[in-house]
Design a protein around this motif. Structure first.
Motif, PDB file in Angstrom:
ATOM      1  N   ALA A  21      29.076  33.632  32.488  1.00 43.64           N
ATOM      2  CA  ALA A  21      30.057  34.713  32.337  1.00 43.64           C
ATOM      3  C   ALA A  21      31.017  34.734  33.515  1.00 43.64           C
ATOM      4  CB  ALA A  21      29.337  36.056  32.208  1.00 43.64           C
ATOM      5  N   SER A  22      30.508  34.483  34.732  1.00 41.47           N
ATOM      6  CA  SER A  22      31.391  34.519  35.902  1.00 41.47           C
ATOM      7  C   SER A  22      32.353  33.338  35.904  1.00 41.47           C
ATOM      8  CB  SER A  22      30.573  34.544  37.198  1.00 41.47           C
ATOM      9  OG  SER A  22      29.930  33.304  37.389  1.00 41.47           O
ATOM     10  N   ILE A  23      31.947  32.209  35.341  1.00 38.74           N
ATOM     11  CA  ILE A  23      32.823  31.048  35.266  1.00 38.74           C
ATOM     12  C   ILE A  23      33.901  31.266  34.197  1.00 38.74           C
ATOM     13  CG2 ILE A  23      32.928  28.607  34.605  1.00 38.74           C
ATOM     14  CD1 ILE A  23      30.151  28.308  35.914  1.00 38.74           C
ATOM     15  N   ALA A  24      33.543  31.901  33.093  1.00 37.07           N
ATOM     16  CA  ALA A  24      34.471  32.102  31.987  1.00 37.07           C
ATOM     17  C   ALA A  24      35.503  33.185  32.284  1.00 37.07           C
ATOM     18  CB  ALA A  24      33.701  32.468  30.732  1.00 37.07           C
ATOM     19  N   ALA A  25      35.151  34.156  33.115  1.00 38.61           N
ATOM     20  CA  ALA A  25      36.064  35.266  33.396  1.00 38.61           C
ATOM     21  C   ALA A  25      37.138  34.825  34.385  1.00 38.61           C
ATOM     22  CB  ALA A  25      35.292  36.446  33.973  1.00 38.61           C
ATOM     23  N   PRO A  26      38.409  35.203  34.152  1.00 37.41           N
ATOM     24  CA  PRO A  26      39.460  34.838  35.102  1.00 37.41           C
ATOM     25  C   PRO A  26      39.306  35.601  36.408  1.00 37.41           C
ATOM     26  CG  PRO A  26      40.323  36.280  33.403  1.00 37.41           C
ATOM     27  CD  PRO A  26      38.909  35.942  33.022  1.00 37.41           C
ATOM     28  N   ALA A  27      39.713  34.989  37.486  1.00 35.68           N
ATOM     29  CA  ALA A  27      39.632  35.643  38.794  1.00 35.68           C
ATOM     30  C   ALA A  27      40.651  36.772  38.856  1.00 35.68           C
ATOM     31  CB  ALA A  27      39.897  34.634  39.898  1.00 35.68           C
ATOM     32  N   GLN A  28      40.260  37.867  39.458  1.00 33.21           N
ATOM     33  CA  GLN A  28      41.135  39.019  39.604  1.00 33.21           C
ATOM     34  C   GLN A  28      41.410  39.202  41.086  1.00 33.21           C
ATOM     35  OE1 GLN A  28      42.216  40.702  36.906  1.00 33.21           O
ATOM     36  NE2 GLN A  28      43.501  42.044  38.095  1.00 33.21           N
ATOM     37  N   ALA A  29      42.655  39.050  41.486  1.00 35.46           N
ATOM     38  CA  ALA A  29      43.016  39.232  42.898  1.00 35.46           C
ATOM     39  C   ALA A  29      43.071  40.717  43.215  1.00 35.46           C
ATOM     40  CB  ALA A  29      44.369  38.578  43.169  1.00 35.46           C
ATOM     41  N   ALA A  30      42.947  41.032  44.460  1.00 35.19           N
ATOM     42  CA  ALA A  30      43.019  42.422  44.900  1.00 35.19           C
ATOM     43  C   ALA A  30      44.469  42.876  44.941  1.00 35.19           C
ATOM     44  CB  ALA A  30      42.391  42.547  46.287  1.00 35.19           C
ATOM     45  N   ASP A  51      47.543  43.848  40.719  1.00 32.70           N
ATOM     46  CA  ASP A  51      47.341  42.566  40.060  1.00 32.70           C
ATOM     47  C   ASP A  51      47.040  42.726  38.576  1.00 32.70           C
ATOM     48  OD1 ASP A  51      47.141  39.640  40.349  1.00 32.70           O
ATOM     49  OD2 ASP A  51      45.075  39.992  39.719  1.00 32.70           O
ATOM     50  N   ASP A  52      46.316  43.759  38.217  1.00 30.66           N
ATOM     51  CA  ASP A  52      46.002  44.022  36.818  1.00 30.66           C
ATOM     52  C   ASP A  52      47.275  44.475  36.110  1.00 30.66           C
ATOM     53  OD1 ASP A  52      44.731  44.458  34.422  1.00 30.66           O
ATOM     54  OD2 ASP A  52      43.807  46.345  35.037  1.00 30.66           O
ATOM     55  N   TRP A 100      56.490  42.482  36.880  1.00 31.49           N
ATOM     56  CA  TRP A 100      56.946  41.095  37.017  1.00 31.49           C
ATOM     57  C   TRP A 100      55.730  40.188  36.946  1.00 31.49           C
ATOM     58  CZ3 TRP A 100      61.886  39.501  37.007  1.00 31.49           C
ATOM     59  CH2 TRP A 100      62.085  38.134  37.143  1.00 31.49           C
ATOM     60  N   ASN A 101      55.791  39.172  36.113  1.00 32.09           N
ATOM     61  CA  ASN A 101      54.690  38.241  35.959  1.00 32.09           C
ATOM     62  C   ASN A 101      54.645  37.295  37.157  1.00 32.09           C
ATOM     63  OD1 ASN A 101      52.568  36.778  34.948  1.00 32.09           O
ATOM     64  ND2 ASN A 101      53.794  35.617  33.503  1.00 32.09           N
ATOM     65  N   VAL A 102      53.724  37.556  38.072  1.00 30.68           N
ATOM     66  CA  VAL A 102      53.543  36.728  39.263  1.00 30.68           C
ATOM     67  C   VAL A 102      52.741  35.493  38.866  1.00 30.68           C
ATOM     68  CG1 VAL A 102      52.502  36.651  41.563  1.00 30.68           C
ATOM     69  CG2 VAL A 102      53.652  38.730  40.784  1.00 30.68           C
ATOM     70  N   LEU A 103      53.342  34.326  39.034  1.00 34.78           N
ATOM     71  CA  LEU A 103      52.730  33.079  38.590  1.00 34.78           C
ATOM     72  C   LEU A 103      51.937  32.405  39.698  1.00 34.78           C
ATOM     73  CD1 LEU A 103      55.807  31.670  36.634  1.00 34.78           C
ATOM     74  CD2 LEU A 103      53.847  32.941  35.717  1.00 34.78           C
ATOM     75  N   CYS A 126      62.626  48.195  57.137  1.00 31.05           N
ATOM     76  CA  CYS A 126      61.954  47.457  56.056  1.00 31.05           C
ATOM     77  C   CYS A 126      60.622  46.907  56.518  1.00 31.05           C
ATOM     78  CB  CYS A 126      62.817  46.288  55.578  1.00 31.05           C
ATOM     79  SG  CYS A 126      64.382  46.760  54.847  1.00 31.05           S
ATOM     80  N   SER A 127      59.765  46.650  55.556  1.00 29.36           N
ATOM     81  CA  SER A 127      58.494  45.970  55.788  1.00 29.36           C
ATOM     82  C   SER A 127      58.304  44.966  54.655  1.00 29.36           C
ATOM     83  CB  SER A 127      57.353  46.985  55.811  1.00 29.36           C
ATOM     84  OG  SER A 127      56.129  46.339  56.059  1.00 29.36           O
ATOM     85  N   PHE A 128      57.638  43.856  54.944  1.00 32.11           N
ATOM     86  CA  PHE A 128      57.491  42.757  53.990  1.00 32.11           C
ATOM     87  C   PHE A 128      56.026  42.366  53.862  1.00 32.11           C
ATOM     88  CE2 PHE A 128      61.420  42.461  56.348  1.00 32.11           C
ATOM     89  CZ  PHE A 128      62.369  42.340  55.342  1.00 32.11           C
ATOM     90  N   GLN A 129      55.677  41.779  52.705  1.00 34.28           N
ATOM     91  CA  GLN A 129      54.332  41.253  52.497  1.00 34.28           C
ATOM     92  C   GLN A 129      54.393  40.129  51.477  1.00 34.28           C
ATOM     93  OE1 GLN A 129      51.306  42.029  54.006  1.00 34.28           O
ATOM     94  NE2 GLN A 129      50.660  40.238  52.867  1.00 34.28           N
ATOM     95  N   GLU A 130      53.708  39.031  51.773  1.00 37.09           N
ATOM     96  CA  GLU A 130      53.614  37.916  50.835  1.00 37.09           C
ATOM     97  C   GLU A 130      52.720  38.315  49.671  1.00 37.09           C
ATOM     98  OE1 GLU A 130      51.998  33.331  50.693  1.00 37.09           O
ATOM     99  OE2 GLU A 130      52.362  34.271  52.639  1.00 37.09           O
ATOM    100  N   VAL A 131      53.069  37.839  48.479  1.00 36.85           N
ATOM    101  CA  VAL A 131      52.292  38.107  47.267  1.00 36.85           C
ATOM    102  C   VAL A 131      51.900  36.763  46.665  1.00 36.85           C
ATOM    103  CG1 VAL A 131      52.294  39.123  44.955  1.00 36.85           C
ATOM    104  CG2 VAL A 131      53.594  40.212  46.800  1.00 36.85           C
ATOM    105  N   THR A 132      50.629  36.585  46.393  1.00 35.12           N
ATOM    106  CA  THR A 132      50.162  35.357  45.758  1.00 35.12           C
ATOM    107  C   THR A 132      49.240  35.718  44.612  1.00 35.12           C
ATOM    108  OG1 THR A 132      48.305  35.178  47.294  1.00 35.12           O
ATOM    109  CG2 THR A 132      50.304  33.950  47.847  1.00 35.12           C
ATOM    110  N   GLU A 133      49.115  34.817  43.696  1.00 33.27           N
ATOM    111  CA  GLU A 133      48.252  35.018  42.522  1.00 33.27           C
ATOM    112  C   GLU A 133      47.096  34.067  42.626  1.00 33.27           C
ATOM    113  OE1 GLU A 133      47.323  37.011  39.017  1.00 33.27           O
ATOM    114  OE2 GLU A 133      48.959  37.432  40.349  1.00 33.27           O
TER     115      GLU A 133
END
Length: 133
Positions: A21-30, A51-52, A100-103, A126-133
């Motif tokens: 089940a853990s292998i089949a489920a997609p990873a969910q980022a924080a 992310d959700d 926005w669909n983060v790829l 301003c403040s900035f932060q990198e976003v990754t999927e």
């Protein structure tokens, strides 16, 4: 049949199913946020990537008379390409959202700024932060 053998078989089967089940489920980022604070360390504004659903929420937390603008950029070859920007002038404690669909494999940066109105071309802070999927 031996009761110990039956119990061990049941444990092994349960562990195998849990692993499958853990292998089949997609990873969910924080969730990721960029926060803007004032000189006293008080939270003024923030943008959060949930992310959700790939939803970005742009929050104004400080009653200082400034609105806030949250933006998302794609970074390609060191150049920032603005994908989406939203102004939140609703007042302290309020937020607006955009999606926005983060790829996976792409580099993104989200930005939160205080501004003096929806059409203000120059941000105050301003403040900035990198976003990754």
């Amino acid at each position: 049949m031996n009761k110990t053998w039956i119990a061990r078989t049941g444990l092994a089967l349960g562990a195998g199913l849990a692993l499958a089940a853990s292998i089949a489920a997609p990873a969910q980022a924080a969730d990721i946020e960029a926060q803007l604070t004032d000189a006293g360390g008080n939270l003024v504004a923030e943008i959060i990537h949930h992310d959700d659903g790939d939803v970005f929420s742009v929050h104004d937390w400080h009653p200082d008379g400034h609105g806030v603008r949250g933006s998302l950029y794609l970074v390609e070859d060191g150049e920032w390409i603005k994908l989406r920007s939203i102004y939140n002038g609703l007042g302290a404690g309020e937020f607006k959202t955009f999606q926005w669909n983060v790829l996976t494999g792409e580099e993104y940066v989200m930005e939160i700024c205080t501004v003096d109105g929806a059409n203000d071309p120059e941000a105050n802070d301003c403040s900035f932060q990198e976003v990754t999927e």
